[in-house]
Design a protein around this motif. Structure first.
Motif, PDB file in Angstrom:
ATOM      1  N   PHE A   1       7.579   8.241  -5.442  1.00 47.86           N
ATOM      2  CA  PHE A   1       6.711   8.612  -4.317  1.00 47.86           C
ATOM      3  C   PHE A   1       7.506   8.571  -3.010  1.00 47.86           C
ATOM      4  CE2 PHE A   1       3.513   6.960  -7.348  1.00 47.86           C
ATOM      5  CZ  PHE A   1       2.662   8.050  -7.377  1.00 47.86           C
TER       6      PHE A   1
ATOM      7  N   LEU B   1       9.004   4.747  -8.350  1.00 48.64           N
ATOM      8  CA  LEU B   1       8.203   5.637  -9.204  1.00 48.64           C
ATOM      9  C   LEU B   1       8.295   7.090  -8.731  1.00 48.64           C
ATOM     10  CD1 LEU B   1       4.949   3.535  -9.740  1.00 48.64           C
ATOM     11  CD2 LEU B   1       6.607   4.152 -11.495  1.00 48.64           C
TER      12      LEU B   1
ATOM     13  N   ALA C   1       8.407  -0.532  -5.034  1.00 47.66           N
ATOM     14  CA  ALA C   1       7.910  -0.195  -6.379  1.00 47.66           C
ATOM     15  C   ALA C   1       7.423   1.252  -6.420  1.00 47.66           C
ATOM     16  CB  ALA C   1       6.784  -1.143  -6.768  1.00 47.66           C
ATOM     17  N   LEU C   2       6.693   1.683  -5.377  1.00 51.69           N
ATOM     18  CA  LEU C   2       6.193   3.064  -5.324  1.00 51.69           C
ATOM     19  C   LEU C   2       7.361   4.052  -5.199  1.00 51.69           C
ATOM     20  CD1 LEU C   2       3.054   2.680  -3.018  1.00 51.69           C
ATOM     21  CD2 LEU C   2       3.041   3.360  -5.413  1.00 51.69           C
TER      22      LEU C   2
ATOM     23  N   LEU D   1       7.232   7.755   0.812  1.00 54.11           N
ATOM     24  CA  LEU D   1       6.334   7.104   1.757  1.00 54.11           C
ATOM     25  C   LEU D   1       7.118   6.396   2.840  1.00 54.11           C
ATOM     26  CD1 LEU D   1       4.969   3.882   0.169  1.00 54.11           C
ATOM     27  CD2 LEU D   1       6.382   5.418  -1.127  1.00 54.11           C
ATOM     28  N   GLU D   2       6.423   6.132   3.950  1.00 57.18           N
ATOM     29  CA  GLU D   2       7.059   5.512   5.105  1.00 57.18           C
ATOM     30  C   GLU D   2       6.842   4.011   5.119  1.00 57.18           C
ATOM     31  OE1 GLU D   2       7.277   7.140   8.982  1.00 57.18           O
ATOM     32  OE2 GLU D   2       8.795   8.127   7.754  1.00 57.18           O
ATOM     33  N   ASN D   3       5.604   3.606   4.862  1.00 56.58           N
ATOM     34  CA  ASN D   3       5.265   2.209   5.063  1.00 56.58           C
ATOM     35  C   ASN D   3       4.060   1.803   4.225  1.00 56.58           C
ATOM     36  OD1 ASN D   3       5.793  -0.243   6.250  1.00 56.58           O
ATOM     37  ND2 ASN D   3       4.411   0.119   7.979  1.00 56.58           N
ATOM     38  N   VAL D   4       4.029   0.528   3.823  1.00 54.72           N
ATOM     39  CA  VAL D   4       2.881  -0.015   3.103  1.00 54.72           C
ATOM     40  C   VAL D   4       2.520  -1.362   3.721  1.00 54.72           C
ATOM     41  CG1 VAL D   4       2.004  -0.828   0.880  1.00 54.72           C
ATOM     42  CG2 VAL D   4       3.628   1.051   0.934  1.00 54.72           C
ATOM     43  N   ARG D   5       1.237  -1.589   3.962  1.00 54.73           N
ATOM     44  CA  ARG D   5       0.761  -2.896   4.407  1.00 54.73           C
ATOM     45  C   ARG D   5      -0.341  -3.329   3.444  1.00 54.73           C
ATOM     46  NH1 ARG D   5       3.765  -5.237   8.319  1.00 54.73           N
ATOM     47  NH2 ARG D   5       1.990  -6.207   9.334  1.00 54.73           N
ATOM     48  N   VAL D   6      -0.257  -4.562   2.984  1.00 55.09           N
ATOM     49  CA  VAL D   6      -1.256  -5.064   2.043  1.00 55.09           C
ATOM     50  C   VAL D   6      -2.136  -6.100   2.731  1.00 55.09           C
ATOM     51  CG1 VAL D   6      -1.624  -6.217  -0.167  1.00 55.09           C
ATOM     52  CG2 VAL D   6       0.283  -4.647   0.106  1.00 55.09           C
TER      53      VAL D   6
ATOM     54  N   VAL E   1       5.614  -3.620  -2.643  1.00 54.35           N
ATOM     55  CA  VAL E   1       4.825  -2.486  -3.144  1.00 54.35           C
ATOM     56  C   VAL E   1       5.511  -1.176  -2.754  1.00 54.35           C
ATOM     57  CG1 VAL E   1       2.627  -1.256  -2.930  1.00 54.35           C
ATOM     58  CG2 VAL E   1       2.638  -3.741  -3.142  1.00 54.35           C
TER      59      VAL E   1
END
Lengths: 84, 84
Positions: free
Chosen positions: A35, A33, A29-30, A37-42, A26
């Motif tokens: 963006f 696009l 993917a972001l 960002l530093e980090n994503v957790r799902v 994710v």
């Protein structure tokens, strides 16, 4: 005490030390696009309408559900919120 | 304004009219464990550390991420919370 219906909102997420391939996907993917960002957790979000005597009782039941079925406590943590 | 890192907590869940087979499965599993409940809905919980100028800006970016990638707005709704 009368049995009432309470709404429990449960968030289940991987512990910080556990690798999260879905989050990495994710994130890229972001970024593609545009963006920043530093980090994503799902993780998972589970909404349960359950029967309980009181708000505190509903909270205890929701914790019990997490421990027994919903969360894998070896790799996951969870938070429980009971709606007013 | 200085760029700072904000933590966005995003919950994505199916609209009430959309069938949720995962929720139905979790419901019957919980019931077979002896819990009394009315309904279960399963969704996603996404935690993003993103770069923004302000809290309001971080909120707008998170909404934008939901609209463009994270949520399927035909069948899903989402809530965004920016940590203090």
């Amino acid at each position: 005490m009368a049995i009432e219906i309470y709404n429990a909102n449960i968030n289940i997420f991987l512990k910080p030390t556990v690798n999260d391939p879905q989050g990495i996907t994710v994130k890229s993917a972001l970024q593609s696009l545009g963006f920043f960002l530093e980090n994503v957790r799902v993780g998972k979000f589970i909404e349960i309408s359950l029967e309980a005597n009181s708000r505190e009782h509903a909270y205890e039941i929701a914790i019990d559900m997490c421990e027994k079925l919903l969360a894998n406590t070896i790799i996951e943590k969870y938070t429980v919120n009971i709606d007013e």
